[in-house]
Enzyme design. Structure first.
Site, PDB file in Angstrom:
ATOM      1  N   GLU A  28       0.829  -1.341  -0.037  1.00  0.00           N
ATOM      2  CA  GLU A  28      -0.023  -0.133  -0.083  1.00  0.00           C
ATOM      3  C   GLU A  28       0.801   1.346  -0.315  1.00  0.00           C
ATOM      4  O   GLU A  28       1.925   1.394   0.589  1.00  0.00           O
ATOM      5  CB  GLU A  28      -0.948  -0.031   1.293  1.00  0.00           C
ATOM      6  CG  GLU A  28      -1.965  -1.227   1.282  1.00  0.00           C
ATOM      7  CD  GLU A  28      -2.641  -1.319   2.306  1.00  0.00           C
ATOM      8  OE1 GLU A  28      -3.697  -2.209   2.381  1.00  0.00           O
ATOM      9  OE2 GLU A  28      -2.410  -0.633   3.435  1.00  0.00           O
ATOM     10  N   CYS A  76       3.528   8.478   0.153  1.00  0.00           N
ATOM     11  CA  CYS A  76       4.245   7.628   1.497  1.00  0.00           C
ATOM     12  C   CYS A  76       4.254   6.321   0.907  1.00  0.00           C
ATOM     13  O   CYS A  76       3.413   5.528   0.435  1.00  0.00           O
ATOM     14  CB  CYS A  76       3.321   7.678   2.480  1.00  0.00           C
ATOM     15  SG  CYS A  76       3.694   6.882   3.885  1.00  0.00           S
ATOM     16  N   CYS A  80       6.508  -6.273   8.532  1.00  0.00           N
ATOM     17  CA  CYS A  80       7.777  -5.166   9.276  1.00  0.00           C
ATOM     18  C   CYS A  80       8.302  -6.305  10.374  1.00  0.00           C
ATOM     19  O   CYS A  80       7.604  -7.114  10.896  1.00  0.00           O
ATOM     20  CB  CYS A  80       7.290  -4.258   9.827  1.00  0.00           C
ATOM     21  SG  CYS A  80       8.679  -3.209  10.497  1.00  0.00           S
ATOM     22  N   CYS A 126       6.704  -2.564  16.655  1.00  0.00           N
ATOM     23  CA  CYS A 126       6.442  -1.393  17.458  1.00  0.00           C
ATOM     24  C   CYS A 126       4.947  -1.610  18.078  1.00  0.00           C
ATOM     25  O   CYS A 126       4.048  -2.162  17.370  1.00  0.00           O
ATOM     26  CB  CYS A 126       6.812  -0.071  16.996  1.00  0.00           C
ATOM     27  SG  CYS A 126       8.267  -0.165  15.870  1.00  0.00           S
ATOM     28  N   CYS A 186       2.107  -0.048  16.019  1.00  0.00           N
ATOM     29  CA  CYS A 186       2.057   0.127  14.589  1.00  0.00           C
ATOM     30  C   CYS A 186       1.460  -1.412  14.055  1.00  0.00           C
ATOM     31  O   CYS A 186       1.657  -2.323  14.362  1.00  0.00           O
ATOM     32  CB  CYS A 186       3.374   0.235  14.062  1.00  0.00           C
ATOM     33  SG  CYS A 186       3.508   0.356  12.262  1.00  0.00           S
ATOM     34  N   CYS A 224      -0.830   7.188   9.414  1.00  0.00           N
ATOM     35  CA  CYS A 224       0.407   6.524   9.917  1.00  0.00           C
ATOM     36  C   CYS A 224       0.216   5.365  10.933  1.00  0.00           C
ATOM     37  O   CYS A 224      -0.749   5.333  11.868  1.00  0.00           O
ATOM     38  CB  CYS A 224       1.012   7.405  11.101  1.00  0.00           C
ATOM     39  SG  CYS A 224       1.749   9.068  10.091  1.00  0.00           S
TER      40      CYS A 224
HETATM   41  N1  SAH Z   1       9.641   2.037  10.050  1.00  0.00           N
HETATM   42  C1  SAH Z   1       9.956   3.177   9.760  1.00  0.00           C
HETATM   43  C2  SAH Z   1       8.775   3.942   8.826  1.00  0.00           C
HETATM   44  C3  SAH Z   1       7.387   3.359   8.962  1.00  0.00           C
HETATM   45  S1  SAH Z   1       6.512   3.920  10.326  1.00  0.00           S
HETATM   46  C4  SAH Z   1       9.679   3.977  10.989  1.00  0.00           C
HETATM   47  O1  SAH Z   1       9.600   3.564  12.101  1.00  0.00           O
HETATM   48  O2  SAH Z   1       9.800   5.267  10.882  1.00  0.00           O
HETATM   49  C5  SAH Z   1       6.086   5.779   9.839  1.00  0.00           C
HETATM   50  C6  SAH Z   1       5.584   6.368  11.015  1.00  0.00           C
HETATM   51  O3  SAH Z   1       4.366   6.235  11.502  1.00  0.00           O
HETATM   52  C7  SAH Z   1       6.623   6.227  12.288  1.00  0.00           C
HETATM   53  O4  SAH Z   1       6.998   7.219  12.872  1.00  0.00           O
HETATM   54  C8  SAH Z   1       5.755   5.478  13.067  1.00  0.00           C
HETATM   55  O5  SAH Z   1       6.167   5.493  14.473  1.00  0.00           O
HETATM   56  C9  SAH Z   1       4.319   6.151  12.915  1.00  0.00           C
HETATM   57  N2  SAH Z   1       3.314   5.218  13.526  1.00  0.00           N
HETATM   58  C10 SAH Z   1       3.144   3.757  13.390  1.00  0.00           C
HETATM   59  N3  SAH Z   1       2.018   3.230  13.967  1.00  0.00           N
HETATM   60  C11 SAH Z   1       1.344   4.652  14.387  1.00  0.00           C
HETATM   61  C12 SAH Z   1      -0.116   4.825  14.958  1.00  0.00           C
HETATM   62  N4  SAH Z   1      -0.817   3.858  15.311  1.00  0.00           N
HETATM   63  N5  SAH Z   1      -0.333   5.971  15.084  1.00  0.00           N
HETATM   64  C13 SAH Z   1       0.519   7.092  14.771  1.00  0.00           C
HETATM   65  N6  SAH Z   1       1.676   6.986  14.139  1.00  0.00           N
HETATM   66  C14 SAH Z   1       2.070   5.740  13.838  1.00  0.00           C
END
Ligand code: SAH
Length: 384
Positions: A95, A123, A130, A134, A137, A367
């Site tokens: 996506e 984006c 992944c 985290c 995420c 995000c």
């Molecule tokens: N792996 C990379 C890029 C992907 S995530 C990274 O960690 O930067 C892109 C951004 O979205 C990151 O800052 C991540 O922390 C944020 N993100 C992930 N899950 C989210 C959520 N549920 N709400 C808001 N931001 C989120």
């Protein structure tokens, strides 16, 4: 050549220059091909009318006339954000998200002309699933599938332009979609080369941002490869190790100081800053005390902050477990006023911070909400 032709999105500058030299043609022919593919979005050599026939035929014989990806779906949210689903050759999908208006928080240079109203940020995703898990995420919630090839990353730009049609332009790229871009340097670096090549996709490095969980080796490789010209965003989320370990499994393996050191060494051009992202979850990492830890950690680093209120994604259909910290505290968005209070602590210490409004949340395009899919024969999970 074998039957599995990958299409011209899979050709590197080196490969096309070799092919052109082999055919005894001048070097500028390579620029023409890259211009057709990445500038004009034309992938069929037969349509490249200003190329000699021998070159068109050689390209078709070796790469074919079509990409090995396709536009599977495009869905637009109430706020104008469009999620574009790209089908991958192995049956899975990825996506990419078109966001109208450039992200102002990434714009460092007030002298640069304002992009027009139809300018979009795209984006891009870098992996299927992944490996980093985290807590907040969704993209990592089903584990790691595989790395995307450079051409599968470039295909997202191609198909997003097709989905956008004549309605606007993509003026900025952020590698903030599914996956950890610096965990996939073999796919991401070649893609970035073509995206920033002035004779290919021709994005200026300052308009291409790689967002990372903070892998020090990857940060160094990126800095060396592009001389610091590609913009960098670091997903920090919390500065103290105890809070980091609640949110980021990677924190147990990598001390945060290693990342700060790699960032200090990043060869940033003058007047440019690193973006530091913090996803803020209510009561978990959004207190004034957490903000003060962030200030302390970032001291002396040329950076600005990007505060992202946690976007919930689970529980809408009951199929996914709600996001929670490692010790089981469910994640919630910050209480009203909390993000602004956090921002004030940073501002008082001289750190500028922007708040990122969620975009596309109603279609799970904001995000941390992107998922993609695995080949369904594997049950929709990638690494179980
Ligand atoms: N792996 C990379 C890029 C992907 S995530 C990274 O960690 O930067 C892109 C951004 O979205 C990151 O800052 C991540 O922390 C944020 N993100 C992930 N899950 C989210 C959520 N549920 N709400 C808001 N931001 C989120």
């Amino acid at each position: 050549m074998g039957d599995a032709k990958t299409g011209l999105l899979g050709i590197s500058r080196e490969a096309i220059e070799t092919l052109v030299a082999h055919l005894g043609q001048p070097r500028y022919r390579a620029d023409q091909v890259l211009g057709w593919v990445h500038g004009r979005g034309v992938l069929d050599p037969a349509a490249m009318t200003d190329l000699p026939r021998a070159l068109r035929e050689a390209l078709a014989a070796e790469y074919g006339a079509e990409p090995d990806t396709r536009l599977a779906a495009a869905e637009t949210s109430a706020d104008g954000t469009t999620k574009v689903v790209v089908a991958l050759p192995d049956g899975g999908s990825t996506e990419t998200v078109l966001i109208p208006e450039a992200l102002e928080e990434l714009d460092d240079d007030p002298l640069e002309p304002e992009p027009s109203a139809l300018s979009c940020t795209l984006c891009l995703s870098s992996q299927v699933g992944c490996a980093f898990h985290c807590a907040f995420c969704r993209s990592g919630s089903r584990g790691f599938g595989r790395h995307l090839e450079a051409r599968e990353i470039l295909a997202q730009l191609h198909w997003a332009r097709v989905a956008l049609g004549g309605r606007g332009n993509i003026v900025r790229l952020v590698l903030m979609g599914i996956g950890e871009p610096l965990h996939n340097l073999d796919g991401v670096l070649p893609a970035l080369r073509l995206l920033t090549d002035p004779r290919a996709a021709a994005f200026s490095g300052r308009r291409v941002t790689v967002s990372t969980i903070g892998l020090p080796e990857g940060i160094r490789r990126l800095g060396e490869t592009f001389g610091g010209k590609v913009a960098l965003a670091w997903s920090l989320h919390a500065a103290d190790e105890a809070t980091r370990r609640r949110l980021l499994p990677v924190a147990a393996r990598r001390p945060v100081a290693e990342t700060v050191e790699a960032l200090r060494d990043y060869p940033l051009p003058p007047r440019r800053r690193i973006t530091v992202e913090c996803v803020l979850a209510g009561g978990v990492n959004d207190t004034d005390g957490h903000a003060r830890e962030v200030v302390r950690l970032l001291e002396g680093l040329r950076c600005k902050l990007n505060l992202i209120p946690f976007n919930p994604w689970a529980g809408t259909d009951g199929a996914e477990a709600p996001a929670a910290t490692a010790d089981g505290e469910p994640l919630r968005p910050p209480a009203p006023g909390r993000v602004e209070a956090f921002q004030r602590v940073l501002a008082a210490a001289g750190l500028s911070a922007f708040v990122r409004r969620p975009r596309g949340a109603d279609i799970l395009a904001a995000c941390g909400q992107l998922l993609g899919s695995a080949d369904l024969s594997r049950g929709g999970r990638w690494d179980s």
